[in-house]
Design a protein around this motif. Structure first.
Motif, PDB file in Angstrom:
ATOM      1  N   GLU A  13       0.843  -1.200   0.000  1.00  0.00           N
ATOM      2  CA  GLU A  13       0.000   0.000   0.000  1.00  0.00           C
ATOM      3  C   GLU A  13       0.876   1.248   0.000  1.00  0.00           C
ATOM      4  O   GLU A  13       0.611   2.210  -0.740  1.00  0.00           O
ATOM      5  CB  GLU A  13      -0.920  -0.006   1.222  1.00  0.00           C
ATOM      6  N   SER A  14       1.927   1.245   0.826  1.00  0.00           N
ATOM      7  CA  SER A  14       2.847   2.389   0.874  1.00  0.00           C
ATOM      8  C   SER A  14       3.602   2.539  -0.439  1.00  0.00           C
ATOM      9  O   SER A  14       3.799   3.659  -0.930  1.00  0.00           O
ATOM     10  CB  SER A  14       3.838   2.204   2.030  1.00  0.00           C
ATOM     11  N   LEU A  15       4.022   1.434  -1.024  1.00  0.00           N
ATOM     12  CA  LEU A  15       4.765   1.482  -2.284  1.00  0.00           C
ATOM     13  C   LEU A  15       3.897   2.054  -3.403  1.00  0.00           C
ATOM     14  O   LEU A  15       4.354   2.899  -4.186  1.00  0.00           O
ATOM     15  CB  LEU A  15       5.249   0.074  -2.643  1.00  0.00           C
ATOM     16  N   TYR A  16       2.672   1.593  -3.495  1.00  0.00           N
ATOM     17  CA  TYR A  16       1.753   2.064  -4.543  1.00  0.00           C
ATOM     18  C   TYR A  16       1.529   3.573  -4.422  1.00  0.00           C
ATOM     19  O   TYR A  16       1.624   4.310  -5.409  1.00  0.00           O
ATOM     20  CB  TYR A  16       0.432   1.313  -4.429  1.00  0.00           C
ATOM     21  N   ALA A  23       4.707   5.650  -5.218  1.00  0.00           N
ATOM     22  CA  ALA A  23       5.041   5.705  -6.649  1.00  0.00           C
ATOM     23  C   ALA A  23       4.311   6.848  -7.338  1.00  0.00           C
ATOM     24  O   ALA A  23       4.830   7.447  -8.290  1.00  0.00           O
ATOM     25  CB  ALA A  23       4.706   4.379  -7.315  1.00  0.00           C
ATOM     26  N   ASP A  24       3.119   7.158  -6.870  1.00  0.00           N
ATOM     27  CA  ASP A  24       2.363   8.269  -7.450  1.00  0.00           C
ATOM     28  C   ASP A  24       2.953   9.613  -7.054  1.00  0.00           C
ATOM     29  O   ASP A  24       2.817  10.597  -7.779  1.00  0.00           O
ATOM     30  CB  ASP A  24       0.904   8.206  -6.987  1.00  0.00           C
ATOM     31  N   THR A  54       8.797   3.456 -15.022  1.00  0.00           N
ATOM     32  CA  THR A  54       9.221   3.014 -13.687  1.00  0.00           C
ATOM     33  C   THR A  54       8.053   3.096 -12.719  1.00  0.00           C
ATOM     34  O   THR A  54       7.837   2.188 -11.903  1.00  0.00           O
ATOM     35  CB  THR A  54      10.395   3.878 -13.193  1.00  0.00           C
ATOM     36  N   LYS A  55       7.282   4.170 -12.821  1.00  0.00           N
ATOM     37  CA  LYS A  55       6.110   4.319 -11.961  1.00  0.00           C
ATOM     38  C   LYS A  55       5.097   3.207 -12.228  1.00  0.00           C
ATOM     39  O   LYS A  55       4.562   2.598 -11.294  1.00  0.00           O
ATOM     40  CB  LYS A  55       5.461   5.682 -12.186  1.00  0.00           C
ATOM     41  N   SER A  56       4.820   2.912 -13.494  1.00  0.00           N
ATOM     42  CA  SER A  56       3.836   1.867 -13.803  1.00  0.00           C
ATOM     43  C   SER A  56       4.328   0.508 -13.337  1.00  0.00           C
ATOM     44  O   SER A  56       3.551  -0.301 -12.830  1.00  0.00           O
ATOM     45  CB  SER A  56       3.537   1.843 -15.307  1.00  0.00           C
ATOM     46  N   TYR A 106       3.620  -3.964  -9.736  1.00  0.00           N
ATOM     47  CA  TYR A 106       4.330  -4.868  -8.825  1.00  0.00           C
ATOM     48  C   TYR A 106       3.689  -4.831  -7.433  1.00  0.00           C
ATOM     49  O   TYR A 106       3.454  -5.869  -6.808  1.00  0.00           O
ATOM     50  CB  TYR A 106       5.785  -4.429  -8.775  1.00  0.00           C
ATOM     51  N   ALA A 107       3.393  -3.618  -6.948  1.00  0.00           N
ATOM     52  CA  ALA A 107       2.746  -3.473  -5.639  1.00  0.00           C
ATOM     53  C   ALA A 107       1.388  -4.164  -5.637  1.00  0.00           C
ATOM     54  O   ALA A 107       1.035  -4.882  -4.692  1.00  0.00           O
ATOM     55  CB  ALA A 107       2.597  -1.996  -5.286  1.00  0.00           C
ATOM     56  N   ASN A 108       0.615  -3.989  -6.702  1.00  0.00           N
ATOM     57  CA  ASN A 108      -0.696  -4.634  -6.784  1.00  0.00           C
ATOM     58  C   ASN A 108      -0.577  -6.150  -6.828  1.00  0.00           C
ATOM     59  O   ASN A 108      -1.400  -6.869  -6.247  1.00  0.00           O
ATOM     60  CB  ASN A 108      -1.442  -4.136  -8.018  1.00  0.00           C
ATOM     61  N   LEU A 109       0.429  -6.654  -7.548  1.00  0.00           N
ATOM     62  CA  LEU A 109       0.615  -8.103  -7.627  1.00  0.00           C
ATOM     63  C   LEU A 109       0.855  -8.693  -6.248  1.00  0.00           C
ATOM     64  O   LEU A 109       0.192  -9.666  -5.855  1.00  0.00           O
ATOM     65  CB  LEU A 109       1.792  -8.425  -8.550  1.00  0.00           C
TER      66      LEU A 109
END
Length: 450
Positions: free
Chosen positions: A117-120, A123-124, A132-134, A139-142
Motif C-alpha cells: 500500500e505504501s509502495l503504490y 510511486a504516485d 518506472t512508476k507503472s 508490482y505493488a498490486n501483484l
C-alpha cells in the motif's frame, strides 16, 4: 537477484527484518522504518529498495507460512519432531490462536499488504520515469493481491486494507478474492497503458519474475477460486507454457521450506517430511509408478512420522538453502483450464480433458515438473474428470499452498468431530484468527468451529 538488488539487500534487511515482529495488521509503516528518512518513499533508490523488501518478506516469511500451514492441515506433510506448531496443525480440531504458523501466516501477509500500500501510493508521489512508476504500481498490486488471495483461502474473513488504528475491517473471503482480482486487473491495465521501464525490470525484477505472465496466472487462479470461470479460462490461456517466475535465495534469505524440511535443526531432526502419495488417501491414489512428479518432489524412504504416516525425503524446489522457489508452476494454467471448463454452467468435457492431457503427457516443463504418463482414459463425465483434475493438482502443485483450498473446493470429506483428526483428509476448513489480531482489533470475527 541482479547487482542492484544485492546493493540494496543489506538496506532492505535492516528496514524489514523487524517487520514480522509487528503482530497486528495495523501495519504501522513508520515502525519498521524508524531508522530511515522520508527519502525512502520519495526517491527512485528508496522505492526500489522497498520493492526488494516486499519480495524478501513475501518470499521468506510469507512463503514459509503459505506452504507449511495448509500442508500440515491437508496432509501434504507430517511432523517428524516434537515441534508443537506443526503437531497442533496436524492434530487439527481446536487449534490455539497462538499457534505460530497461523499467526505467522496472518502477520506476514498483512505486513506485505501494508508495505505494498505504501509502495503504490509513494510511486504516485515520487518523481519517476512513467515506465518506472507503472512497473512499481503493478508490482505493488501483484504482491498485495497474492497476499489477500492467500489470506482468503485460509481464513473465513480477511482484511483487504490495513489500518494504523487497530481497526482494520474484515470482509468475507469471497470479497477478498474479488479484491485480489480487482488489483490484478488494475495492474494489467497499468502495464498495458504504460509498459514497465527497463530500469524497473532490470533493477527490481532482475530476470527472476515475469511480471505479465505472473499477473495473468494469478488472475486465472483467483478468478477460479472466486467462481469466475470464464475469466479464469481467458487469463489461463494468456499464460505462456515456457514462462517462469521464481523467488531466489541466498545465505541471508534462505529457502524457507528447505530450512524447515531438510536443514539440520538444533533438535537434530527436521520439522516435517512430505507424506507418501502427495498426502492423498490410497482410495484415490491411482498414479503410475513412473509418474515423474513422484520422483521430482520426494525420494522414497522407509520412515514414518510421529503420528504414524508414511513419509519420504523432501526434494523438488527445496534441495538447498539457495534453491529457487517458483511463484507458480506453468502447468497450473492448464489445470485451471481443465477445472474451469468443467465448472461452467455448460461444462466442456473435451476441452477439460485436452488441457488435463497436456499436463499428463508433459515432458518439457521449464521447471522440470514432468508427469510424462499416458493421457486420461477414464470415464468422460464431469465428476470423474473433476476427481482426476483434483489428484493432478495435488501432484503438480505439491507444496505450493493450494492444498487446503483445493480440498474444500473439490468437496473432499469434511473433518470429523473430536480433538484429533489423524484420519481426515483435512482436519480443518478454516483457521482461527491470530491472537495478536484478536487482542488488538475489536473487529476480529469469531473463530470458525473447525
Amino acid at each position: 537477484m541482479k547487482k542492484f538488488n544485492k546493493h540494496f539487500q543489506k538496506i532492505t534487511f535492516l528496514m524489514f527484518s523487524t517487520a514480522l515482529l509487528i503482530t497486528s495488521c495495523t501495519n504501522d509503516f513508520k515502525n519498521p522504518n524508524a531508522t530511515t528518512d522520508a527519502s525512502i518513499l520519495t526517491s527512485r533508490n528508496g522505492l526500489f529498495a522497498l520493492s526488494v523488501g516486499v519480495r524478501q518478506v513475501y518470499s521468506t516469511s510469507g512463503m514459509h507460512y503459505i506452504i507449511e500451514t495448509p500442508a500440515a492441515t491437508a496432509r501434504e506433510i507430517a511432523s517428524t519432531s516434537d515441534y508443537l506448531t506443526i503437531t497442533e496443525l496436524e492434530d487439527g480440531g481446536d487449534i490455539p490462536n497462538i499457534n505460530s504458523d497461523i499467526a505467522g501466516l496472518w502477520v506476514s501477509l498483512t505486513r506485505v499488504m501494508g508495505m505494498t500500500e505504501s509502495l503504490y501510493d509513494a510511486a504516485d508521489n515520487a518523481t519517476l520515469d512513467p515506465g518506472t512508476k507503472s512497473g512499481l504500481k503493478a508490482y505493488a498490486n501483484l504482491f498485495r493481491a497474492m497476499s489477500i488471495g492467500n489470506l482468503s483461502i485460509n481464513f473465513e474473513q480477511v482484511v483487504i486494507k490495513t489500518s494504523l488504528n487497530n481497526d482494520a475491517a474484515f470482509v468475507p473471503k469471497q470479497q477478498g478474492l474479488l479484491e485480489a482480482v480487482r488489483l490484478l486487473d488494475e495492474a494489467k491495465t497499468i502495464l498495458a497503458t504504460t509498459p514497465a521501464s527497463s530500469d524497473f525490470t532490470d533493477s527490481v525484477l532482475g530476470g527472476d519474475i515475469d511480471l505479465t505472465n505472473t499477473i495473468n496466472l494469478m488472475l486465472a487462479r483467483f478468478n477460479l477460486y472466486a467462481g469466475n470461470y470464464d475469466a479464469a479460462i481467458t487469463n489461463a490461456n494468456l499464460v505462456s507454457a515456457t514462462s517462469t517466475s521464481v523467488f531466489t535465495y541466498d545465505a541471508l534469505n534462505v529457502n524457507p521450506i528447505w530450512e524447515r524440511g531438510l536443514a539440520n535443526h538444533a533438535t537434530g531432526a527436521n520439522f516435517f517430511k512430505p507424506q507418501d502419495n502427495f498426502g492423498l488417501p490410497t482410495s484415490i491414489f491411482t498414479f503410475a509408478a513412473n509418474d515423474g512428479r513422484l520422483s521430482f518432489y520426494m525420494t522414497p524412504e522407509n520412515a514414518t512420522s510421529l503420528s504414524g504416516y508414511a513419509v519420504e525425503t523432501l526434494k523438488g524446489f527445496n534441495l538447498t538453502q539457495n534453491s529457487p522457489m517458483p511463484i507458480y508452476i506453468p502447468d497450473e494454467a492448464k489445470l485451471i483450464l481443465a477445472e474451469a471448463n468443467l465448472r461452467k454452467t455448460t461444462p466442456n468435457i473435451p476441452a477439460s480433458v485436452a488441457a488435463l492431457n497436456e499436463v499428463l503427457t508433459d515432458t518439457n516443463d521449464p521447471l522440470g515438473v514432468n508427469a510424462n504418463v499416458a493421457p486420461y482414459s477414464g470415464t468422460m463425465d464431469v465428476s470423474s474428470v473433476l476427481l482426476e483434475v483434483y489428484k493432478n493438482r495435488r501432484a503438480e502443485l505439491f507444496l505450493s499452498g493450494s492444498c487446503l483450498e483445493d480440498s474444500r473446493r473439490f468437496g473432499r470429506p469434511q473433518p470429523t468431530a473430536g480433538a484429533a483428526h489423524y484420519s481426515d483428509e483435512r482436519n480443518r476448513n478454516f483457521y482461527p484468527y491470530a491472537a495478536s489480531e484478536r487482542n488488538n482489533n475489536t473487529n476480529t470475527p469469531a473463530d470458525p468451529s473447525i
